[in-house]
Scaffold this active site. Structure first.
Site, short mmCIF file in Angstrom:
data_model
loop_
_atom_site.label_atom_id
_atom_site.label_comp_id
_atom_site.label_asym_id
_atom_site.label_seq_id
_atom_site.Cartn_x
_atom_site.Cartn_y
_atom_site.Cartn_z
CD GLU A 42 -1.07 0.91 9.61
OE1 GLU A 42 -2.36 1.39 10.15
OE2 GLU A 42 -0.93 -0.07 8.69
CD GLU A 63 -9.62 -7.25 13.38
OE1 GLU A 63 -8.90 -7.01 12.29
OE2 GLU A 63 -10.30 -8.44 13.63
CG HIS A 80 -4.39 -1.70 3.77
ND1 HIS A 80 -3.69 -0.82 4.07
CD2 HIS A 80 -4.93 -2.32 4.89
CE1 HIS A 80 -3.56 -0.70 5.02
NE2 HIS A 80 -4.25 -1.60 5.77
CG ASP A 104 -2.03 1.30 1.44
OD1 ASP A 104 -1.65 2.12 0.58
OD2 ASP A 104 -2.93 1.21 1.89
#
Length: 341
Positions: A133, A142, A282, A40
């Site tokens: 990240e 999540e 993504h 990505d």
């Protein structure tokens, strides 16, 4: 400082020995999920620009990489001149990260720790910078944001920096008849049989997919702004009013959410968007189908409230509620509960 490789249990399977049962318990151990994230270019390139192009912020500093994965952000920080980087991850992918770091000559600059941040004993007790990240689908699904906030409160020096430091969540509405027919209305008639009981379940499960900009029929509305330097865990449960102004005569079949990320502390601001107007990431976008089709005209306003909270049984899942009405068309709001799991 001497390098400390990741601690591993003697009975832990190696990457070549792991089975589907191991991956079910530790999905981030499989290289495939990291391949998608590394490829990505918006995601990884933005972090690289924010870190590598700001060596004045990293030179001689200590850095904590929360959820370090394969170690890419840790290596960016080391390359930018950090004195020492500590990366922590609870996934077995950290065993591969150790090999990657050694293969790239960072063994003495980067220390990896396997485990939960809440329980780990880190070799450095205070850090100048936290990098992570942490974002998930719909920003918070999540996500590791609560862990990043814990790391901030426990380990970040006063006036320390967080990369990234700002996240913003947006909502709009879209025309999506064809795909709604395929994904939702399909259940009305399955080879002549009534499967409509599944339709309600399908409707309540948000869809993560890419949406073309031409499908968007309203202006976007900011529904959540997060400043990582000041946010609290309690802020991740929120209720936000929204007002969407329709830009053309059309139909609405769903609401659409995406987020923007910004590194405000960099000399030249680095930011990226996961919206339908931006380059693919993504994270894609998140689609919330409505029970009925709304007929709208240019200038109409859809008002409502979006509520989001971690699921009581699994705080990595999200319970999301959207209530809405078209102003001037109806006094009664429609409300629907969604679950991202």
């Amino acid at each position: 400082m001497a390098s400390a490789g990741p601690s591993t249990a003697n009975d832990a399977p190696t990457a070549l020995d792991m089975t589907s049962r191991d991956y079910y318990a530790d999905s981030y151990a499989h290289f495939g999920i990291h391949e998608e994230m590394l490829k990505d270019s918006v995601r990884t390139g933005s972090y690289r620009s924010a870190i590598i192009n700001n060596p004045h912020l990293f030179k001689g500093k200590t850095v904590l990489d929360v959820g370090c994965g394969t170690g890419i952000l840790s290596m960016f920080a080391a390359k930018a001149g950090a004195k020492h980087v500590v990366g922590i991850d609870m996934s077995n992918i950290i065993d591969q990260a150790q090999k990657i770091i050694e293969a790239n000559g960072f063994k003495d600059t980067i220390t990896l720790v396997k485990g939960k941040l809440e329980e780990a004993d880190l070799p450095i007790k205070e850090f100048d910078i936290i990098i992570s990240e942490w974002m998930g689908y719909f920003l918070l699904y999540e996500s590791m944001l609560d862990t990043v906030l814990l790391a901030r409160d426990k380990y970040l020096k006063k006036d320390g920096l967080i990369f990234p430091d700002t996240a913003t969540l947006y909502l709009a509405a879209i025309e999506d008849q064809d795909y709604k027919d395929e994904k939702i209305n399909f259940w009305d008639n399955v080879y002549g049989f009534d499967y409509s009981c599944i339709k309600d379940i399908a409707l309540r499960e948000p869809l993560v997919d890419t949406v073309e900009l031409k499908a968007v029929v309203t202006n976007p509305c900011l529904i959540k702004h997060i400043d990582l330097l000041t946010a609290k865990k309690e802020d991740l449960t929120f209720s936000s009013p929204f007002s969407l102004s329709c830009t053309r005569n059309d139909y609405i079949h769903a609401f659409l959410a995406w987020f923007d990320i910004s590194f405000e502390c960099t000399h030249k601001k680095v930011k990226f968007s996961t919206g339908p107007h931006a380059q693919y990431t993504h994270w894609k976008q998140t689609v919330f189908y409505t029970p009925e089709t709304l007929t709208i005209s240019e200038g109409d306003v859809i008002s409502g409230t979006l509520t989001c909270a971690p699921n009581a049984r699994n705080n990595r899942d999200l319970d999301i509620a959207i209530s809405y009405k078209v102003e001037g068309h109806s006094e009664q709001e429609t409300a629907i509960q969604y679950k991202m799991s």
